[in-house]
Design a protein around this motif. Structure first.
Motif, PDB file in Angstrom:
ATOM      1  N   ALA A 250      46.116  42.686  46.170  1.00  5.21           N
ATOM      2  CA  ALA A 250      47.361  43.251  45.630  1.00  5.21           C
ATOM      3  C   ALA A 250      47.861  42.455  44.434  1.00  5.21           C
ATOM      4  O   ALA A 250      48.433  43.031  43.492  1.00  5.21           O
ATOM      5  CB  ALA A 250      48.427  43.280  46.722  1.00  5.21           C
ATOM      6  N   GLY A 251      47.644  41.160  44.436  1.00  8.65           N
ATOM      7  CA  GLY A 251      48.117  40.319  43.337  1.00  8.65           C
ATOM      8  C   GLY A 251      47.175  40.252  42.158  1.00  8.65           C
ATOM      9  O   GLY A 251      47.547  39.746  41.084  1.00  8.65           O
ATOM     10  N   HIS A 252      45.943  40.749  42.317  1.00 11.89           N
ATOM     11  CA  HIS A 252      44.946  40.748  41.237  1.00 11.89           C
ATOM     12  C   HIS A 252      44.320  42.140  41.159  1.00 11.89           C
ATOM     13  O   HIS A 252      43.107  42.297  41.251  1.00 11.89           O
ATOM     14  CB  HIS A 252      43.857  39.706  41.500  1.00 11.89           C
ATOM     15  CG  HIS A 252      44.357  38.304  41.640  1.00 11.89           C
ATOM     16  ND1 HIS A 252      44.958  37.842  42.787  1.00 11.89           N
ATOM     17  CD2 HIS A 252      44.347  37.263  40.767  1.00 11.89           C
ATOM     18  CE1 HIS A 252      45.287  36.557  42.631  1.00 11.89           C
ATOM     19  NE2 HIS A 252      44.945  36.194  41.416  1.00 11.89           N
ATOM     20  N   ALA A 253      45.173  43.140  41.032  1.00 13.90           N
ATOM     21  CA  ALA A 253      44.727  44.530  41.108  1.00 13.90           C
ATOM     22  C   ALA A 253      43.443  44.756  40.306  1.00 13.90           C
ATOM     23  O   ALA A 253      43.439  44.654  39.083  1.00 13.90           O
ATOM     24  CB  ALA A 253      45.831  45.453  40.602  1.00 13.90           C
ATOM     25  N   PRO A 254      42.334  45.068  41.010  1.00  9.25           N
ATOM     26  CA  PRO A 254      41.034  45.172  40.328  1.00  9.25           C
ATOM     27  C   PRO A 254      40.789  46.546  39.711  1.00  9.25           C
ATOM     28  O   PRO A 254      39.747  47.174  39.953  1.00  9.25           O
ATOM     29  CB  PRO A 254      40.049  44.887  41.471  1.00  9.25           C
ATOM     30  CG  PRO A 254      40.739  45.426  42.682  1.00  9.25           C
ATOM     31  CD  PRO A 254      42.215  45.216  42.466  1.00  9.25           C
ATOM     32  N   ARG A 255      41.691  47.023  38.904  1.00  7.75           N
ATOM     33  CA  ARG A 255      41.580  48.370  38.359  1.00  7.75           C
ATOM     34  C   ARG A 255      40.353  48.501  37.468  1.00  7.75           C
ATOM     35  O   ARG A 255      40.149  47.701  36.558  1.00  7.75           O
ATOM     36  CB  ARG A 255      42.842  48.725  37.555  1.00  7.75           C
ATOM     37  CG  ARG A 255      44.095  48.645  38.396  1.00  7.75           C
ATOM     38  CD  ARG A 255      45.305  49.261  37.732  1.00  7.75           C
ATOM     39  NE  ARG A 255      46.502  49.039  38.546  1.00  7.75           N
ATOM     40  CZ  ARG A 255      46.790  49.716  39.650  1.00  7.75           C
ATOM     41  NH1 ARG A 255      45.974  50.671  40.046  1.00  7.75           N
ATOM     42  NH2 ARG A 255      47.880  49.436  40.345  1.00  7.75           N
ATOM     43  N   GLY A 256      39.560  49.523  37.773  1.00  9.75           N
ATOM     44  CA  GLY A 256      38.360  49.786  36.992  1.00  9.75           C
ATOM     45  C   GLY A 256      37.255  48.763  37.165  1.00  9.75           C
ATOM     46  O   GLY A 256      36.267  48.791  36.424  1.00  9.75           O
ATOM     47  N   GLN A 257      37.365  47.873  38.147  1.00 13.16           N
ATOM     48  CA  GLN A 257      36.369  46.827  38.334  1.00 13.16           C
ATOM     49  C   GLN A 257      35.402  47.179  39.458  1.00 13.16           C
ATOM     50  O   GLN A 257      35.764  47.855  40.423  1.00 13.16           O
ATOM     51  CB  GLN A 257      37.049  45.492  38.629  1.00 13.16           C
ATOM     52  CG  GLN A 257      37.917  44.995  37.483  1.00 13.16           C
ATOM     53  CD  GLN A 257      38.556  43.651  37.789  1.00 13.16           C
ATOM     54  OE1 GLN A 257      38.178  42.966  38.717  1.00 13.16           O
ATOM     55  NE2 GLN A 257      39.547  43.281  36.997  1.00 13.16           N
ATOM     56  N   ARG A 258      34.188  46.690  39.307  1.00  9.89           N
ATOM     57  CA  ARG A 258      33.158  46.903  40.330  1.00  9.89           C
ATOM     58  C   ARG A 258      33.330  45.833  41.411  1.00  9.89           C
ATOM     59  O   ARG A 258      33.324  44.639  41.124  1.00  9.89           O
ATOM     60  CB  ARG A 258      31.764  46.816  39.700  1.00  9.89           C
ATOM     61  CG  ARG A 258      30.645  47.292  40.613  1.00  9.89           C
ATOM     62  CD  ARG A 258      29.339  47.452  39.849  1.00  9.89           C
ATOM     63  NE  ARG A 258      28.370  48.176  40.658  1.00  9.89           N
ATOM     64  CZ  ARG A 258      27.215  47.675  41.060  1.00  9.89           C
ATOM     65  NH1 ARG A 258      26.853  46.448  40.712  1.00  9.89           N
ATOM     66  NH2 ARG A 258      26.393  48.399  41.802  1.00  9.89           N
ATOM     67  N   VAL A 259      33.481  46.294  42.673  1.00 11.32           N
ATOM     68  CA  VAL A 259      33.817  45.386  43.774  1.00 11.32           C
ATOM     69  C   VAL A 259      32.772  45.489  44.878  1.00 11.32           C
ATOM     70  O   VAL A 259      32.339  46.593  45.235  1.00 11.32           O
ATOM     71  CB  VAL A 259      35.222  45.711  44.335  1.00 11.32           C
ATOM     72  CG1 VAL A 259      35.499  44.927  45.622  1.00 11.32           C
ATOM     73  CG2 VAL A 259      36.288  45.408  43.287  1.00 11.32           C
ATOM     74  N   LEU A 260      32.404  44.333  45.440  1.00  7.50           N
ATOM     75  CA  LEU A 260      31.519  44.263  46.599  1.00  7.50           C
ATOM     76  C   LEU A 260      32.296  43.661  47.766  1.00  7.50           C
ATOM     77  O   LEU A 260      32.856  42.572  47.653  1.00  7.50           O
ATOM     78  CB  LEU A 260      30.300  43.392  46.293  1.00  7.50           C
ATOM     79  CG  LEU A 260      29.387  43.044  47.498  1.00  7.50           C
ATOM     80  CD1 LEU A 260      28.756  44.298  48.089  1.00  7.50           C
ATOM     81  CD2 LEU A 260      28.307  42.043  47.070  1.00  7.50           C
ATOM     82  N   ASP A 261      32.317  44.369  48.891  1.00  5.65           N
ATOM     83  CA  ASP A 261      32.877  43.851  50.140  1.00  5.65           C
ATOM     84  C   ASP A 261      31.697  43.544  51.055  1.00  5.65           C
ATOM     85  O   ASP A 261      31.079  44.443  51.620  1.00  5.65           O
ATOM     86  CB  ASP A 261      33.806  44.893  50.768  1.00  5.65           C
ATOM     87  CG  ASP A 261      34.443  44.421  52.081  1.00  5.65           C
ATOM     88  OD1 ASP A 261      34.186  43.269  52.484  1.00  5.65           O
ATOM     89  OD2 ASP A 261      35.178  45.215  52.695  1.00  5.65           O
ATOM     90  N   TYR A 262      31.374  42.242  51.181  1.00  2.83           N
ATOM     91  CA  TYR A 262      30.178  41.828  51.932  1.00  2.83           C
ATOM     92  C   TYR A 262      30.607  41.392  53.332  1.00  2.83           C
ATOM     93  O   TYR A 262      31.350  40.448  53.493  1.00  2.83           O
ATOM     94  CB  TYR A 262      29.470  40.669  51.216  1.00  2.83           C
ATOM     95  CG  TYR A 262      28.043  40.480  51.648  1.00  2.83           C
ATOM     96  CD1 TYR A 262      26.995  41.010  50.904  1.00  2.83           C
ATOM     97  CD2 TYR A 262      27.739  39.767  52.809  1.00  2.83           C
ATOM     98  CE1 TYR A 262      25.676  40.844  51.305  1.00  2.83           C
ATOM     99  CE2 TYR A 262      26.423  39.603  53.215  1.00  2.83           C
ATOM    100  CZ  TYR A 262      25.400  40.147  52.450  1.00  2.83           C
ATOM    101  OH  TYR A 262      24.093  39.978  52.857  1.00  2.83           O
TER     102      TYR A 262
END
Length: 294
Positions: free
Chosen positions: A158-170
């Motif tokens: 929430a504090g580093h809103a990853p808008r438009g970023q590619r994210v991996l939840d491992y």
């Protein structure tokens, strides 16, 4: 059904628990007898590592039996054993019939991540102040937002809103972190776990929240990511250090949780060849460690 309630010193917890199972208890639970008092103790351990202590100084053991006769017979047999020295029988009580579904639901209220970001079970109305929310019910996979490690990860998202970023939840568990990233604009998102049940749970939870994720076992992961999230435990995180760091693109961010405060140096050393980890958050003895890849 009836419950046999015992008060047991630390040394007796394991033999008493084993004896209750041998005496056909349907279930045996152990809790700190001093919980919610100044004498309460916090005990944290990890799979594959010895616990810091066998138990609390005084434990309340509750054993469930089908019939009162079996519970009272178990109590009588236990009092004859040497390992029951210092323990005492508190009593036998009848388990009142209840609406167990409603009771279970009542234990899961909405969880505040930030004043405007909440996790809300499907049977609750969202709080009026919630601008972003995740709909999530308790299930087989880890991650409902009640544990400090999950809350810290979601606060970071929430504090580093990853808008438009590619994210991996491992190690995605219920998929809660991947869904949280999607709520704050991440795209695309890959969520993986070694447990097929967790993968399926993530898929269903993503559908319930109207977000799109790629889910699967770890072998579906390809390429590098702007953000890599891993809320597991310290020991597997150390083993996974080269793999996770390799998935973070230059300038990307690594977010690790499932780490006890006393394990900070271990994790920092394990990741030192690739990134410089620092503590970004702390709650109830757990820490969140993050780094930016050079």
């Amino acid at each position: 059904m009836v419950e046999l309630v015992l008060l047991v010193p630390e040394a007796g917890v394991e033999p008493v628990g084993d004896a209750l199972v041998a005496l056909d208890a349907l279930s045996v639970s152990v809790e700190d007898a001093d919980a919610l008092t100044p004498a309460e103790q916090a005990l944290f351990g990890e799979p594959g590592m010895p616990p810091p202590k066998e138990g609390w100084n005084r434990s309340r053991i509750v054993a469930l039996f089908q019939h009162e006769e079996a519970a009272r017979e178990a109590a009588s047999l236990l009092t004859l054993q040497d390992f029951f020295d210092g323990a005492q029988v508190i009593g036998v009580r009848v388990v009142v019939e209840q609406d167990w579904v409603r009771l279970t639901q009542s234990q899961f209220d909405p969880v505040e991540i930030t004043p405007t970001f909440w996790i809300v079970p499907s049977w609750h109305e969202p709080p009026a102040q919630a601008r972003e929310l995740i709909r999530l019910d308790p299930g087989l996979a880890f991650g409902t937002g009640t544990h400090p490690t999950t809350r810290m990860c979601l606060r970071w998202i929430a504090g580093h809103a990853p808008r438009g970023q590619r994210v991996l939840d491992y190690g995605c568990g219920s998929g809660i972190l991947a869904i949280g990233a999607a709520k704050f604009g991440a795209e695309p998102i890959v969520a993986v776990d070694i447990d097929p049940a967790a993968v399926e749970s993530t898929r269903l939870n993503a559908e319930a929240n109207g977000v799109g994720l790629m889910t699967g076992l770890p072998d579906v992961v390809d390429g590098s990511f702007d953000v890599v999230l891993a809320n597991i435990l310290a020991t597997p995180l150390k083993v996974l250090a080269p793999l996770l760091c390799d998935r973070v693109k230059p300038g990307g961010r690594l977010v690790l949780a499932g780490i006890l405060a006393r394990q900070e140096d271990e994790l920092r050393d394990a990741y030192a060849p690739w990134v410089d980890l620092c503590v970004s958050d702390e709650e109830d003895g757990w820490i969140l460690m993050t780094a930016t890849r050079a």
